[in-house]
Design a protein around this motif. Structure first.
Motif, PDB file in Angstrom:
ATOM      1  N   TYR A 289       0.840  -1.207   0.000  1.00  0.00           N
ATOM      2  CA  TYR A 289       0.000   0.000   0.000  1.00  0.00           C
ATOM      3  C   TYR A 289       0.875   1.257   0.000  1.00  0.00           C
ATOM      4  O   TYR A 289       2.006   1.232   0.473  1.00  0.00           O
ATOM      5  CB  TYR A 289      -0.936   0.011   1.222  1.00  0.00           C
ATOM      6  CG  TYR A 289      -0.217  -0.286   2.515  1.00  0.00           C
ATOM      7  CD1 TYR A 289       0.424   0.720   3.233  1.00  0.00           C
ATOM      8  CD2 TYR A 289      -0.126  -1.592   2.994  1.00  0.00           C
ATOM      9  CE1 TYR A 289       1.121   0.447   4.394  1.00  0.00           C
ATOM     10  CE2 TYR A 289       0.570  -1.888   4.159  1.00  0.00           C
ATOM     11  CZ  TYR A 289       1.190  -0.861   4.852  1.00  0.00           C
ATOM     12  OH  TYR A 289       1.900  -1.148   5.981  1.00  0.00           O
ATOM     13  N   THR A 290       0.341   2.346  -0.549  1.00  0.00           N
ATOM     14  CA  THR A 290       1.101   3.597  -0.560  1.00  0.00           C
ATOM     15  C   THR A 290       1.025   4.234   0.823  1.00  0.00           C
ATOM     16  O   THR A 290      -0.006   4.159   1.493  1.00  0.00           O
ATOM     17  CB  THR A 290       0.528   4.592  -1.583  1.00  0.00           C
ATOM     18  OG1 THR A 290      -0.779   4.974  -1.168  1.00  0.00           O
ATOM     19  CG2 THR A 290       0.453   3.992  -2.967  1.00  0.00           C
ATOM     20  N   THR A 291       2.107   4.831   1.251  1.00  0.00           N
ATOM     21  CA  THR A 291       2.101   5.537   2.529  1.00  0.00           C
ATOM     22  C   THR A 291       3.306   6.458   2.631  1.00  0.00           C
ATOM     23  O   THR A 291       4.324   6.234   1.977  1.00  0.00           O
ATOM     24  CB  THR A 291       2.097   4.557   3.717  1.00  0.00           C
ATOM     25  OG1 THR A 291       1.930   5.293   4.933  1.00  0.00           O
ATOM     26  CG2 THR A 291       3.382   3.767   3.813  1.00  0.00           C
ATOM     27  N   TYR A 292       3.146   7.506   3.432  1.00  0.00           N
ATOM     28  CA  TYR A 292       4.263   8.394   3.745  1.00  0.00           C
ATOM     29  C   TYR A 292       4.695   8.210   5.200  1.00  0.00           C
ATOM     30  O   TYR A 292       5.491   8.976   5.712  1.00  0.00           O
ATOM     31  CB  TYR A 292       3.863   9.859   3.511  1.00  0.00           C
ATOM     32  CG  TYR A 292       3.724  10.193   2.040  1.00  0.00           C
ATOM     33  CD1 TYR A 292       4.806  10.685   1.312  1.00  0.00           C
ATOM     34  CD2 TYR A 292       2.514  10.018   1.369  1.00  0.00           C
ATOM     35  CE1 TYR A 292       4.686  10.994  -0.037  1.00  0.00           C
ATOM     36  CE2 TYR A 292       2.388  10.321   0.025  1.00  0.00           C
ATOM     37  CZ  TYR A 292       3.479  10.808  -0.679  1.00  0.00           C
ATOM     38  OH  TYR A 292       3.361  11.105  -2.012  1.00  0.00           O
ATOM     39  N   LYS A 293       4.151   7.200   5.863  1.00  0.00           N
ATOM     40  CA  LYS A 293       4.481   6.993   7.273  1.00  0.00           C
ATOM     41  C   LYS A 293       5.633   5.998   7.392  1.00  0.00           C
ATOM     42  O   LYS A 293       5.471   4.809   7.131  1.00  0.00           O
ATOM     43  CB  LYS A 293       3.257   6.464   8.021  1.00  0.00           C
ATOM     44  CG  LYS A 293       3.507   6.413   9.508  1.00  0.00           C
ATOM     45  CD  LYS A 293       2.341   5.876  10.283  1.00  0.00           C
ATOM     46  CE  LYS A 293       2.675   5.965  11.752  1.00  0.00           C
ATOM     47  NZ  LYS A 293       1.926   5.031  12.555  1.00  0.00           N
ATOM     48  N   GLY A 296       8.147   1.017  10.819  1.00  0.00           N
ATOM     49  CA  GLY A 296       8.310  -0.385  10.445  1.00  0.00           C
ATOM     50  C   GLY A 296       7.142  -1.238  10.900  1.00  0.00           C
ATOM     51  O   GLY A 296       6.315  -0.811  11.691  1.00  0.00           O
ATOM     52  N   THR A 297       7.087  -2.458  10.362  1.00  0.00           N
ATOM     53  CA  THR A 297       5.997  -3.357  10.733  1.00  0.00           C
ATOM     54  C   THR A 297       6.549  -4.673  11.268  1.00  0.00           C
ATOM     55  O   THR A 297       7.621  -5.126  10.854  1.00  0.00           O
ATOM     56  CB  THR A 297       5.102  -3.670   9.520  1.00  0.00           C
ATOM     57  OG1 THR A 297       5.863  -4.420   8.577  1.00  0.00           O
ATOM     58  CG2 THR A 297       4.580  -2.417   8.858  1.00  0.00           C
ATOM     59  N   LEU A 298       5.799  -5.267  12.174  1.00  0.00           N
ATOM     60  CA  LEU A 298       6.212  -6.548  12.746  1.00  0.00           C
ATOM     61  C   LEU A 298       6.130  -7.659  11.692  1.00  0.00           C
ATOM     62  O   LEU A 298       6.971  -8.552  11.651  1.00  0.00           O
ATOM     63  CB  LEU A 298       5.321  -6.888  13.943  1.00  0.00           C
ATOM     64  CG  LEU A 298       5.710  -8.152  14.701  1.00  0.00           C
ATOM     65  CD1 LEU A 298       7.121  -8.031  15.272  1.00  0.00           C
ATOM     66  CD2 LEU A 298       4.709  -8.432  15.818  1.00  0.00           C
ATOM     67  N   SER A 299       5.136  -7.561  10.805  1.00  0.00           N
ATOM     68  CA  SER A 299       4.984  -8.626   9.807  1.00  0.00           C
ATOM     69  C   SER A 299       6.206  -8.692   8.888  1.00  0.00           C
ATOM     70  O   SER A 299       6.624  -9.768   8.475  1.00  0.00           O
ATOM     71  CB  SER A 299       3.700  -8.446   9.009  1.00  0.00           C
ATOM     72  OG  SER A 299       3.634  -7.153   8.491  1.00  0.00           O
TER      73      SER A 299
END
Ligand SMILES: Cc1cc2nc3c(=O)[nH]c(=O)nc-3n(C[C@H](O)[C@H](O)[C@H](O)COP(=O)(O)OP(=O)(O)OC[C@H]3O[C@@H](n4cnc5c(N)ncnc54)[C@H](O)[C@@H]3O)c2cc1C
Ligand SMILES: [Zn+2]
Lengths: 404, 93
Positions: A289-293, A296-299
């Motif tokens: 997905y697009t994001t500017y945030k 990091g992610t756990l997945s």
């Protein structure tokens, strides 16, 4: 002797912005800095400023996994990246800065017949262009990387690999600092914490740049803003075929050195190298997905650690030291968007996705030539934004989706 | 952390269960020029702010739906099922 205890500035602290510059470069990453450096060095264009919203190298240039290689799939791409690798090979002496470039080789694993066919295609394109690149079998892989699990135990056993001997890793911060210092010494002004907030247009030209520190008039503008390109483009009135995603990476605690080569597996969506400090550096694909945030992610950690263990089960007990994230500007065909736009004096370096760091030197050389001469160098002509208007794409999907 | 997304049928689920299909685009009407078509296929607003976008609950119930998400924070402000009448009238969905 005493001065070794005091840190020396690598470039001048920023002064006030002047009223006008011949060239305004937006973005103080590797591409903006390299463009400024070669403008001054090759073309004597020194009335140049770099405007950076944060600190120098705060974007993807300071967050990438530093893979440098030329084994792309299309002749246009391979020829372009080949020139960049050649420039990198001479860059430490050119900039008088130890960039710690180590060309220990790059292996793209094939776990299926399809993977082998793609590797073969890339090897043939590369060889025609004089790029060292060949498909090797498990025996040769074992010689190059005895620690890799080449057994039939993993879910996707390794059948072969595309071997690219000049592929390597470099110290990314040093590249950024060396270009900044080089540009500064030639008279370029570097302005960190100066965000571009608008452009003043007169017809098809930009006449001035608005910033958080005031307005500057400009002869030409270069946007080298990677993940932020759509936003800066929008300020200028230019829509781009780009989406912004995050890419993540992590390093483990340092281990005894045992991995020289870079290992990439498209099938497992993971790549692994060992840094000079001994850390294992592991990365994967972008988030879909697009994001500017930039969080990091756990997945990501879960699946990339799991997949790295398929390749190197001996890392099982190794601890993760840190993880980080950067923004990536994806183009529809995995090739860059480089050069002129429909705004006469507004040029772009964008669409770098997950693979732009290796291109910094050649982007600098070619964009500087374009700005100085107003002519598009042949090497970057295939990457013009115009290709999306005319539907003449340069697809690097096969060589750039997981391999950065 | 990644974020949670609300499926209109199943409720809040981790984003990894969903497939993302990009910002809502406007299909050119009638006999479009090549430029209009390539604009539609390739060019995106890619906003830093609230974006209307397509999702599918891929590993769940399979439903397609629209979300309004702030791409600066990943906060999901609203979700709804697509409305065919609106799609015909505005061509936006
Ligand atoms: C985790 C990760 C791993 C990667 N691995 C690799 C790899 O192995 N090999 C490889 O070749 N590439 C890799 N990449 C991609 C590579 O890092 C980028 O493509 C490259 O660094 C882009 O350089 P740049 O100078 O164009 O952009 P950046 O370094 O992102 O610089 C853009 C700058 O523009 C500034 N800016 C934005 N908006 C404004 C504004 N309005 N005003 C002023 N300044 C502004 C930003 O603050 C930023 O500093 C990776 C990226 C990531 C995130
Ligand atoms: Zn559901």
């Amino acid at each position: 002797m005493r001065e070794i205890f005091f840190p020396k500035r690598m470039w001048r602290p920023r002064g006030d912005l002047k009223r006008r510059y011949d060239v305004v470069i937006v973005g103080g990453g590797s591409h903006g800095l390299a463009t400024a450096y070669y403008l001054a060095k090759h073309h004597g264009v020194k009335d140049v400023c770099i405007l950076e919203r944060s600190y120098i190298g705060s974007g993807a240039s300071g967050r990438n996994t530093t893979i440098i290689r030329a084994n792309y799939r299309t002749p246009e791409g391979a020829a372009f990246y080949r020139e960049s690798v050649r420039l990198y090979e001479r860059l430490s002496s050119e900039l008088d800065f130890n960039l710690m470039f180590s060309q220990h080789g790059h292996l793209t694993l094939a776990h299926s017949d399809r993977g082998l066919v793609v590797a073969q295609e890339r090897a043939e394109v590369n060889k025609l262009l004089g790029i060292r690149s060949e498909v090797i079998g498990p025996d040769r892989i074992r010689e190059l990387c005895p620690e890799l699990d080449l057994s039939d135990k993993p879910a996707y056993p390794i059948l072969g690999a595309l071997y690219h001997p000049p592929g390597g890793i470099i110290r990314h911060d040093a590249v950024v600092w060396a270009y900044a210092r080089g540009a500064d010494r030639l008279g370029v002004e570097i302005h960190p914490y100066t965000e571009v907030t608008g452009f003043e247009r007169s017809g098809d030209r930009i006449v001035a740049v608005e910033t958080t520190r005031g307005r500057v008039e400009c002869g030409q503008v270069v946007s080298a803003t990677a993940g932020w390109s759509s936003l800066v483009g929008k300020l200028a009135g230019l829509r781009l075929p780009i989406t912004t995603h995050i890419l993540q990476a992590f390093v483990t605690e340092p281990l005894k050195p045992f991995l020289d080569v870079i290992i990439v597996s498209s099938q497992l969506h993971v790549y692994v190298s060992q840094t000079d400090r001994g850390e294992f550096l592991i990365g994967a694909e972008i988030e879909p997905y697009t994001t500017y945030k930039s969080t990091g992610t756990l997945s990501f950690l879960e699946y990339s650690a799991r997949h790295a263990l398929e390749l190197f089960p001996q890392l099982e007990k190794t601890k993760v030291l840190r993880t980080w994230t950067g923004l990536c500007d994806l183009s529809p065909d995995y090739s860059p968007i480089l050069g002129k736009t429909e705004i006469e004096n507004f040029h772009v370096s964008a669409g770098w996705g997950t693979y732009g760091f290796k291109a910094a030197p050649i982007v600098g050389v070619t964009l500087a030539e374009l700005v100085a001469t107003q002519k598009t160098p042949a090497l970057i002509a295939p990457f013009a934004l115009e290709r999306f208007y005319t539907d003449t794409l340069v697809s690097e999907l096969a060589a750039a989706a997981v391999s950065h | 952390m990644s974020f949670l997304l609300e499926c209109p049928r199943c409720g809040s689920r981790p984003v990894d269960e969903f497939a993302y299909f990009g910002e809502v685009t406007r299909r050119p009407k009638g006999s479009a020029s090549l430029r209009e078509l390539t604009e539609y296929v390739y060019f995106r607003d890619n906003v830093a702010g609230v974006q209307r976008e397509w999702w599918q609950h891929r590993t769940g119930c399979g439903e397609w739906f629209l979300a309004e998400r702030d791409t600066r924070t990943n906060e999901v402000l609203a979700i709804h099922l697509p409305q065919p009448e609106r799609a015909q009238a505005g061509g936006a969905e």
